[in-house]
Scaffold this motif. Structure first.
Motif, PDB file in Angstrom:
ATOM      1  N   VAL A 250      33.015  58.148  51.662  1.00  0.00           N
ATOM      2  CA  VAL A 250      31.984  57.285  51.216  1.00  0.00           C
ATOM      3  C   VAL A 250      31.957  57.243  49.681  1.00  0.00           C
ATOM      4  O   VAL A 250      31.603  56.307  49.242  1.00  0.00           O
ATOM      5  CB  VAL A 250      30.530  58.105  51.745  1.00  0.00           C
ATOM      6  N   TRP A 251      32.102  58.332  48.935  1.00  0.00           N
ATOM      7  CA  TRP A 251      32.370  58.271  47.549  1.00  0.00           C
ATOM      8  C   TRP A 251      33.400  57.104  47.198  1.00  0.00           C
ATOM      9  O   TRP A 251      33.108  56.439  46.131  1.00  0.00           O
ATOM     10  CB  TRP A 251      32.554  59.433  46.988  1.00  0.00           C
ATOM     11  N   VAL A 252      34.477  57.150  47.858  1.00  0.00           N
ATOM     12  CA  VAL A 252      35.667  56.194  47.595  1.00  0.00           C
ATOM     13  C   VAL A 252      34.848  54.766  47.811  1.00  0.00           C
ATOM     14  O   VAL A 252      35.152  53.833  46.784  1.00  0.00           O
ATOM     15  CB  VAL A 252      36.696  56.241  48.217  1.00  0.00           C
ATOM     16  N   ALA A 253      34.275  54.556  48.835  1.00  0.00           N
ATOM     17  CA  ALA A 253      33.616  53.290  49.122  1.00  0.00           C
ATOM     18  C   ALA A 253      32.528  52.831  48.070  1.00  0.00           C
ATOM     19  O   ALA A 253      32.352  51.784  47.699  1.00  0.00           O
ATOM     20  CB  ALA A 253      33.021  53.234  50.354  1.00  0.00           C
ATOM     21  N   VAL A 254      31.796  53.753  47.775  1.00  0.00           N
ATOM     22  CA  VAL A 254      30.690  53.484  46.804  1.00  0.00           C
ATOM     23  C   VAL A 254      31.268  53.213  45.328  1.00  0.00           C
ATOM     24  O   VAL A 254      30.818  52.617  44.630  1.00  0.00           O
ATOM     25  CB  VAL A 254      29.827  54.909  46.672  1.00  0.00           C
ATOM     26  N   ILE A 255      32.370  53.761  45.077  1.00  0.00           N
ATOM     27  CA  ILE A 255      32.997  53.340  43.881  1.00  0.00           C
ATOM     28  C   ILE A 255      33.881  51.852  44.130  1.00  0.00           C
ATOM     29  O   ILE A 255      33.797  50.968  43.062  1.00  0.00           O
ATOM     30  CB  ILE A 255      33.919  54.361  43.432  1.00  0.00           C
ATOM     31  N   ILE A 256      34.739  52.073  45.256  1.00  0.00           N
ATOM     32  CA  ILE A 256      35.367  50.733  45.212  1.00  0.00           C
ATOM     33  C   ILE A 256      34.508  49.482  45.574  1.00  0.00           C
ATOM     34  O   ILE A 256      34.702  48.352  45.102  1.00  0.00           O
ATOM     35  CB  ILE A 256      36.340  50.892  46.478  1.00  0.00           C
ATOM     36  N   LEU A 257      33.503  49.498  46.385  1.00  0.00           N
ATOM     37  CA  LEU A 257      32.891  48.296  46.644  1.00  0.00           C
ATOM     38  C   LEU A 257      31.981  47.619  45.556  1.00  0.00           C
ATOM     39  O   LEU A 257      32.322  46.430  45.103  1.00  0.00           O
ATOM     40  CB  LEU A 257      31.703  48.513  47.827  1.00  0.00           C
ATOM     41  N   PRO A 258      31.432  48.521  44.445  1.00  0.00           N
ATOM     42  CA  PRO A 258      31.063  47.577  43.364  1.00  0.00           C
ATOM     43  C   PRO A 258      32.116  47.387  42.388  1.00  0.00           C
ATOM     44  O   PRO A 258      32.133  46.081  41.837  1.00  0.00           O
ATOM     45  CB  PRO A 258      30.065  48.692  42.709  1.00  0.00           C
ATOM     46  N   LEU A 259      33.082  47.787  42.053  1.00  0.00           N
ATOM     47  CA  LEU A 259      34.180  47.266  41.490  1.00  0.00           C
ATOM     48  C   LEU A 259      34.868  46.098  41.764  1.00  0.00           C
ATOM     49  O   LEU A 259      35.100  45.193  41.176  1.00  0.00           O
ATOM     50  CB  LEU A 259      35.316  48.573  41.359  1.00  0.00           C
ATOM     51  N   THR A 260      35.183  46.104  43.223  1.00  0.00           N
ATOM     52  CA  THR A 260      35.700  45.325  43.743  1.00  0.00           C
ATOM     53  C   THR A 260      34.721  43.694  43.845  1.00  0.00           C
ATOM     54  O   THR A 260      35.082  42.753  43.513  1.00  0.00           O
ATOM     55  CB  THR A 260      36.506  45.155  45.116  1.00  0.00           C
ATOM     56  N   GLY A 261      33.587  44.086  44.260  1.00  0.00           N
ATOM     57  CA  GLY A 261      32.638  43.062  44.115  1.00  0.00           C
ATOM     58  C   GLY A 261      32.169  42.605  43.010  1.00  0.00           C
ATOM     59  O   GLY A 261      32.319  41.114  42.687  1.00  0.00           O
ATOM     60  N   TYR A 262      32.111  43.338  41.752  1.00  0.00           N
ATOM     61  CA  TYR A 262      32.015  42.776  40.391  1.00  0.00           C
ATOM     62  C   TYR A 262      33.118  41.814  39.972  1.00  0.00           C
ATOM     63  O   TYR A 262      33.302  40.864  39.380  1.00  0.00           O
ATOM     64  CB  TYR A 262      31.569  43.628  39.372  1.00  0.00           C
ATOM     65  N   TRP A 263      34.423  42.447  40.426  1.00  0.00           N
ATOM     66  CA  TRP A 263      35.733  41.786  39.857  1.00  0.00           C
ATOM     67  C   TRP A 263      35.691  40.408  40.514  1.00  0.00           C
ATOM     68  O   TRP A 263      35.873  39.301  39.913  1.00  0.00           O
ATOM     69  CB  TRP A 263      36.867  42.401  40.530  1.00  0.00           C
ATOM     70  N   MET A 264      35.353  40.383  41.774  1.00  0.00           N
ATOM     71  CA  MET A 264      35.474  38.789  42.463  1.00  0.00           C
ATOM     72  C   MET A 264      34.309  37.970  41.854  1.00  0.00           C
ATOM     73  O   MET A 264      34.381  36.845  41.879  1.00  0.00           O
ATOM     74  CB  MET A 264      35.338  39.083  43.958  1.00  0.00           C
ATOM     75  N   ILE A 265      33.028  38.715  41.629  1.00  0.00           N
ATOM     76  CA  ILE A 265      31.970  37.968  41.162  1.00  0.00           C
ATOM     77  C   ILE A 265      32.335  37.177  39.852  1.00  0.00           C
ATOM     78  O   ILE A 265      32.244  35.976  39.662  1.00  0.00           O
ATOM     79  CB  ILE A 265      30.663  38.675  40.890  1.00  0.00           C
ATOM     80  N   PHE A 266      33.214  37.775  39.005  1.00  0.00           N
ATOM     81  CA  PHE A 266      33.322  37.246  37.735  1.00  0.00           C
ATOM     82  C   PHE A 266      34.873  36.472  37.753  1.00  0.00           C
ATOM     83  O   PHE A 266      34.876  35.315  37.124  1.00  0.00           O
ATOM     84  CB  PHE A 266      33.457  38.246  36.805  1.00  0.00           C
ATOM     85  N   ALA A 267      35.584  36.839  38.673  1.00  0.00           N
ATOM     86  CA  ALA A 267      36.974  36.165  38.808  1.00  0.00           C
ATOM     87  C   ALA A 267      36.921  34.856  39.515  1.00  0.00           C
ATOM     88  O   ALA A 267      37.513  33.977  39.274  1.00  0.00           O
ATOM     89  CB  ALA A 267      37.840  37.166  39.272  1.00  0.00           C
ATOM     90  N   VAL A 268      35.978  34.871  40.598  1.00  0.00           N
ATOM     91  CA  VAL A 268      36.150  33.756  41.528  1.00  0.00           C
ATOM     92  C   VAL A 268      34.924  32.862  41.032  1.00  0.00           C
ATOM     93  O   VAL A 268      35.029  31.684  41.192  1.00  0.00           O
ATOM     94  CB  VAL A 268      35.744  34.368  42.990  1.00  0.00           C
ATOM     95  N   TRP A 269      33.878  33.362  40.955  1.00  0.00           N
ATOM     96  CA  TRP A 269      32.467  32.446  40.700  1.00  0.00           C
ATOM     97  C   TRP A 269      32.126  32.427  38.959  1.00  0.00           C
ATOM     98  O   TRP A 269      31.155  31.811  38.948  1.00  0.00           O
ATOM     99  CB  TRP A 269      31.228  33.024  41.408  1.00  0.00           C
ATOM    100  N   GLY A 270      32.713  33.154  38.350  1.00  0.00           N
ATOM    101  CA  GLY A 270      32.665  33.097  36.886  1.00  0.00           C
ATOM    102  C   GLY A 270      31.313  33.716  36.330  1.00  0.00           C
ATOM    103  O   GLY A 270      30.614  33.611  35.199  1.00  0.00           O
ATOM    104  N   GLY A 271      30.738  34.697  37.390  1.00  0.00           N
ATOM    105  CA  GLY A 271      29.467  35.257  36.921  1.00  0.00           C
ATOM    106  C   GLY A 271      28.440  35.097  37.918  1.00  0.00           C
ATOM    107  O   GLY A 271      28.505  34.247  39.001  1.00  0.00           O
ATOM    108  N   PHE A 272      27.307  35.756  37.767  1.00  0.00           N
ATOM    109  CA  PHE A 272      26.181  35.719  38.680  1.00  0.00           C
ATOM    110  C   PHE A 272      25.533  34.535  38.776  1.00  0.00           C
ATOM    111  O   PHE A 272      24.995  34.073  39.847  1.00  0.00           O
ATOM    112  CB  PHE A 272      25.096  36.731  38.355  1.00  0.00           C
ATOM    113  N   SER A 273      25.604  33.521  37.674  1.00  0.00           N
ATOM    114  CA  SER A 273      24.913  32.287  37.706  1.00  0.00           C
ATOM    115  C   SER A 273      25.496  31.401  39.005  1.00  0.00           C
ATOM    116  O   SER A 273      24.722  30.536  39.343  1.00  0.00           O
ATOM    117  CB  SER A 273      24.855  31.655  36.522  1.00  0.00           C
ATOM    118  N   SER A 274      26.649  31.494  39.207  1.00  0.00           N
ATOM    119  CA  SER A 274      27.391  30.629  40.096  1.00  0.00           C
ATOM    120  C   SER A 274      27.496  31.135  41.355  1.00  0.00           C
ATOM    121  O   SER A 274      28.037  30.494  42.515  1.00  0.00           O
ATOM    122  CB  SER A 274      28.871  30.343  39.630  1.00  0.00           C
TER     123      SER A 274
END
Length: 151
Positions: free
Chosen positions: A54-78
């Motif tokens: 679970v600790w691995v998941a708790v670290i990987i989920l936000p890291l990968t999620g934020y990576w995709m937020i900025f790499a795919v959508w260019g940030g939270f506004s999109s």
């Protein structure tokens, strides 16, 4: 990198939510027939094996999620609405897990180490409630994540 991030994100979700499903829907019912002096140490061993994942998941989920937020959508506004929902719910799930780890699980381990089975059992019940809550939230989030782009 996007494909790798998404794959890690999905795998972390499957491990965490799937582990909670197994714990609540299978192991809890099977272990419920055991006497408390047997059941509490069993759960102690289960948690010792599952919570590092679970600790691995708790670290990987936000890291990968934020990576995709900025790499795919260019940030939270999109972000699409379903990703905002997943993000918020994910933060709630992590907060619940952190509370579980630093409060009832810490007390559970201490009681188990002291041989205080009734106190360990009380904390185990609190853990069950928190894991069940996170399981329900996690299942809902999985549905939102997998269907949201079709809304």
């Amino acid at each position: 990198m996007i494909t790798i991030s998404l794959a890690l994100h999905v795998l972390a979700t499957v491990v965490w939510v799937g582990g909670m499903f197994f714990a609540i829907m299978v192991l809890r019912l099977a272990a419920g027939e055991l006497a408390p002096p047997t059941r509490a140490p069993l759960w102690g061993r289960v948690f010792a094996k599952f919570f590092p994942w679970v600790w691995v998941a708790v670290i990987i989920l936000p890291l990968t999620g934020y990576w995709m937020i900025f790499a795919v959508w260019g940030g939270f506004s999109s972000l699409p609405t379903h990703v905002h929902i997943m993000h918020g719910i994910g933060l709630i799930m992590i907060a619940i897990y952190l509370h579980l780890w630093f409060a009832p699980y810490k007390r559970f381990r201490a009681a188990l180490a002291d041989g205080d089975i009734p106190t360990a059992g009380n904390n185990l019940n609190q853990i069950r409630v928190l894991v069940t809550t996170n399981l329900l939230i996690g299942l809902i989030t999985s549905v939102i994540g997998s269907t949201g782009r079709y809304w």
